[in-house]
Design an enzyme around this catalytic site. Structure first.
Site, PDB file in Angstrom:
ATOM      1  CG  HIS A  13      59.150  15.132 -26.600  1.00 20.45           C
ATOM      2  ND1 HIS A  13      58.531  14.292 -27.497  1.00 20.45           N
ATOM      3  CD2 HIS A  13      58.469  14.968 -25.444  1.00 20.45           C
ATOM      4  CE1 HIS A  13      57.536  13.659 -26.910  1.00 20.45           C
ATOM      5  NE2 HIS A  13      57.470  14.049 -25.656  1.00 20.45           N
ATOM      6  CG  HIS A 185      53.286  12.318 -27.421  1.00 20.87           C
ATOM      7  ND1 HIS A 185      53.303  13.674 -27.301  1.00 20.87           N
ATOM      8  CD2 HIS A 185      54.141  11.845 -26.462  1.00 20.87           C
ATOM      9  CE1 HIS A 185      54.131  14.019 -26.314  1.00 20.87           C
ATOM     10  NE2 HIS A 185      54.646  12.934 -25.790  1.00 20.87           N
ATOM     11  CD  GLU A 188      55.422   6.788 -25.874  1.00 18.57           C
ATOM     12  OE1 GLU A 188      54.461   7.554 -26.001  1.00 18.57           O
ATOM     13  OE2 GLU A 188      56.110   6.731 -24.832  1.00 18.57           O
TER      14      GLU A 188
HETATM   15 ZN   LIG Z   1      56.178  13.020 -24.342  1.00 17.80          ZN
END
Ligand SMILES: [Zn+2]
Length: 318
Positions: A13, A185, A188
């Site tokens: 990543h 993603h 987060e």
């Molecule tokens: Zn990222």
């Protein structure tokens, strides 16, 4: 030499735009390195306006075939200097079309840059949450065209709060129908339910996913489906998600049996390397070299590679 520097590593990543080489950009722009650093490296953690600037400036620099090739080549060399033996590099192709480059030209240029080095690397093409459905679909289409020819998968980035992952069901169904694997993603800035959505769509891995710690069911689902989290500690500090490294749930996630791989996200923006991340994990949580080795093996297991390529890389790690 820093501790763990010579340990062979896998990077799954890492965004190209957030990982530009300062000297290279200094050469391109004829600015001194100090000025370039101020523009590419976040000066104050948690300053989201500055963070966005640090990611938008590099895109203005990457609007020609030559620059894209040069940037990809340099990143591969920088990763090799950190003893990375395999990398999956993320790019947002539509961000590089301001001067009318086509998606084909963009991907070709990046792949050419990678091929100029000896690093084994693949591209992950990023879709964005704030883009139109058709624009994101075009990324899946181009990924399909280049699949097994240097492109490994697609990803989805952007504001999880404004654009929850659950609203991208149709897009990922299209990716699945197209035979294009994906990472997301999720969890987060969003919540564990974003991770749940990504799992239900068929994500191969989760970018960040730290919010899994807030949900027993989500952690169980990650374990059951054998989906790892790509944890990027310094990035989480840069965005202000956590104030200090010790607040990151990485240790608790690992102790709960969730698979974790360690990544950098944006090397230049967050001023980090995988070596730095390992050192932080060692210093703050007491992670050892055996754990890093196992995490790298796990990263290979979950890389977008054939079984034969994985076996070769595993040998290289030893
Ligand atoms: Zn990222």
């Amino acid at each position: 030499m820093k501790k763990y520097e010579s340990l062979k590593k896998v990077e799954l990543h890492c965004h190209l735009d957030g990982s530009l080489n300062l000297d290279k950009v200094s050469k391109w722009t004829r600015k001194n390195v100090g000025d370039v650093e101020k523009q590419l490296r976040l000066q104050k953690n948690g300053d989201m306006e500055a963070y966005k600037e640090c990611l938008s400036y590099p895109k203005t620099l990457l609007q020609t075939k030559m620059r894209l090739k040069d940037a990809a080549e340099q990143l591969c060399k920088d990763l090799q200097n950190d003893y990375v033996v395999y990398a999956e590099i993320r790019v947002d192709p539509l961000a590089h079309t301001a001067k009318d480059l086509t998606l084909n030209e963009i991907v070709d240029s990046l792949l050419e840059g990678i091929k100029n080095t000896t690093l084994k690397a693949r591209l992950i093409l990023c879709m964005k949450r704030d883009r139109e459905f058709e624009e994101n679909k075009a990324i899946i289409d181009i990924a399909k065209k280049y699949l097994k020819k240097g492109v490994a998968a697609v990803d989805l980035t952007g504001d999880e709060v404004k654009y929850p992952t659950r609203s991208f069901k149709e897009l990922f169904a299209y990716a699945k129908d197209s035979g294009v694997p994906f990472v997301v993603h999720a969890g987060e800035t969003g919540t564990a339910s974003d991770i749940d959505s990504a799992i239900s769509f068929g994500a191969s891995r989760i970018g960040h996913g730290v919010k899994a710690i807030t949900s027993y069911d989500t952690m169980e689902a990650l374990k059951r489906e054998n989906i790892p989290l790509e944890i990027c500690l310094s990035s989480n500090i840069a965005t202000g998600l956590y104030e200090k490294y010790g607040d990151n749930p990485v240790q608790r996630l690992v102790d709960s049996g969730v698979s974790v791989v360690i990544c950098t996200d944006n090397r230049t923006l967050a001023n980090t390397t995988l070596t730095d991340e390992y050192n932080t994990l060692n210093r703050v949580f007491g992670f050892t070299i055996n754990e890093f080795t196992n995490m790298n093996k796990l990263a290979i297991e979950h890389a977008f590679l054939s079984d034969k390529e994985k076996a070769e890389l595993l040998k290289e790690l030893e």
